[in-house]
Design a protein around this motif. Structure first.
Motif, PDB file in Angstrom:
ATOM      1  N   HIS A 100      -5.653   5.705  -8.859  1.00 57.72           N
ATOM      2  CA  HIS A 100      -4.595   5.029  -8.781  1.00 57.72           C
ATOM      3  C   HIS A 100      -3.783   4.464  -9.626  1.00 57.72           C
ATOM      4  N   ILE A 101      -2.615   3.883  -9.739  1.00 59.18           N
ATOM      5  CA  ILE A 101      -1.616   3.541 -10.655  1.00 59.18           C
ATOM      6  C   ILE A 101      -1.681   2.116 -10.647  1.00 59.18           C
ATOM      7  N   LYS A 102      -2.159   1.424 -11.852  1.00 56.42           N
ATOM      8  CA  LYS A 102      -1.752  -0.048 -11.804  1.00 56.42           C
ATOM      9  C   LYS A 102      -0.393  -0.267 -12.250  1.00 56.42           C
ATOM     10  N   GLU A 103      -0.128  -1.621 -12.147  1.00 60.28           N
ATOM     11  CA  GLU A 103       1.318  -2.128 -12.439  1.00 60.28           C
ATOM     12  C   GLU A 103       1.917  -1.694 -13.634  1.00 60.28           C
ATOM     13  N   GLY A 104       1.152  -1.808 -14.707  1.00 61.52           N
ATOM     14  CA  GLY A 104       1.791  -1.256 -15.903  1.00 61.52           C
ATOM     15  C   GLY A 104       2.020   0.234 -15.975  1.00 61.52           C
ATOM     16  N   GLU A 105       1.037   0.973 -15.520  1.00 61.17           N
ATOM     17  CA  GLU A 105       1.198   2.551 -15.439  1.00 61.17           C
ATOM     18  C   GLU A 105       2.394   2.881 -14.502  1.00 61.17           C
ATOM     19  N   LEU A 106       2.669   1.965 -13.515  1.00 61.01           N
ATOM     20  CA  LEU A 106       3.794   2.477 -12.494  1.00 61.01           C
ATOM     21  C   LEU A 106       5.005   1.850 -13.269  1.00 61.01           C
ATOM     22  N   THR A 107       5.168   0.737 -14.075  1.00 57.44           N
ATOM     23  CA  THR A 107       6.241   0.635 -14.817  1.00 57.44           C
ATOM     24  C   THR A 107       6.589   1.725 -15.699  1.00 57.44           C
TER      25      THR A 107
END
Length: 183
Positions: A100-107
């Motif tokens: 899964h992608i965390k918020e920072g990775e999604l940003t």
């Protein structure tokens, strides 16, 4: 991988053997067409769960050239290739390999894809998807990217002066939202 049955695609087809095998496994009723439920039964996200109903319907609708609510083997191959491309993108940003992608990775993903979105907006997206863990699975990532691309294209078509601003009526906005499966 076995072909899951005795499905034989049409002769002289350009469909890859891998897509043919997957299609045969997914087309459980051997109708030669796949609906969103059949697609959902075959796709697993990074958390070991089936892709969401929303993700499967979204992909079926994107590739359903005849607006039948189903896809044939040729349309399925497009989805097969599309999903594999998004999986590679997802793996690039899932830096810790967690599925899964965390918020920072999604940003980081959105920034590198050319979307200039505020941290507050991305935070609200992630909270809507997963209020507890603030993580985005691969199917959720695909749906987000597809919706962002579709809405961005709709916006660009209306931004005739290329200044980042459009004027739109309420009904036009609803039409866009419905066409892009937002509501």
């Amino acid at each position: 991988m076995s072909n899951g049955g005795d499905y034989n695609p049409p002769q002289n087809t350009q469909v890859s053997p891998q897509a043919q095998q997957w299609f045969a496994m997914v087309d459980r009723d051997r109708s030669g067409k796949i609906n969103s439920e059949e697609l959902q039964s075959a796709l697993i996200n990074g958390r070991g769960q089936k892709f969401s109903d929303n993700a499967c319907k979204c992909m079926i609708n994107m590739f359903d050239d005849h607006a039948s609510g189903t896809i044939d083997i040729y349309e399925f191959e497009k989805i097969y290739n599309y999903i594999n491309q998004w999986l590679q993108v997802f793996k690039t940003y899932d830096q810790d390999g967690s599925g899964h992608i965390k918020e920072g990775e999604l940003t980081q993903a959105f920034t590198q894809m050319g979307f200039a979105l505020s941290p507050e907006f991305i935070n609200s997206l992630v909270k809507k998807i997963d209020p507890n863990n603030k993580e985005v699975s691969v199917d959720q990532f695909i749906v987000l990217c597809v919706q962002l691309q579709c809405l961005t294209e709709e916006f660009r078509q209306r931004d005739t002066q290329q200044n980042g601003t459009i004027t739109i009526s309420y009904e036009d906005w609803l039409e866009i939202a419905i066409r892009n499966h937002i509501i």
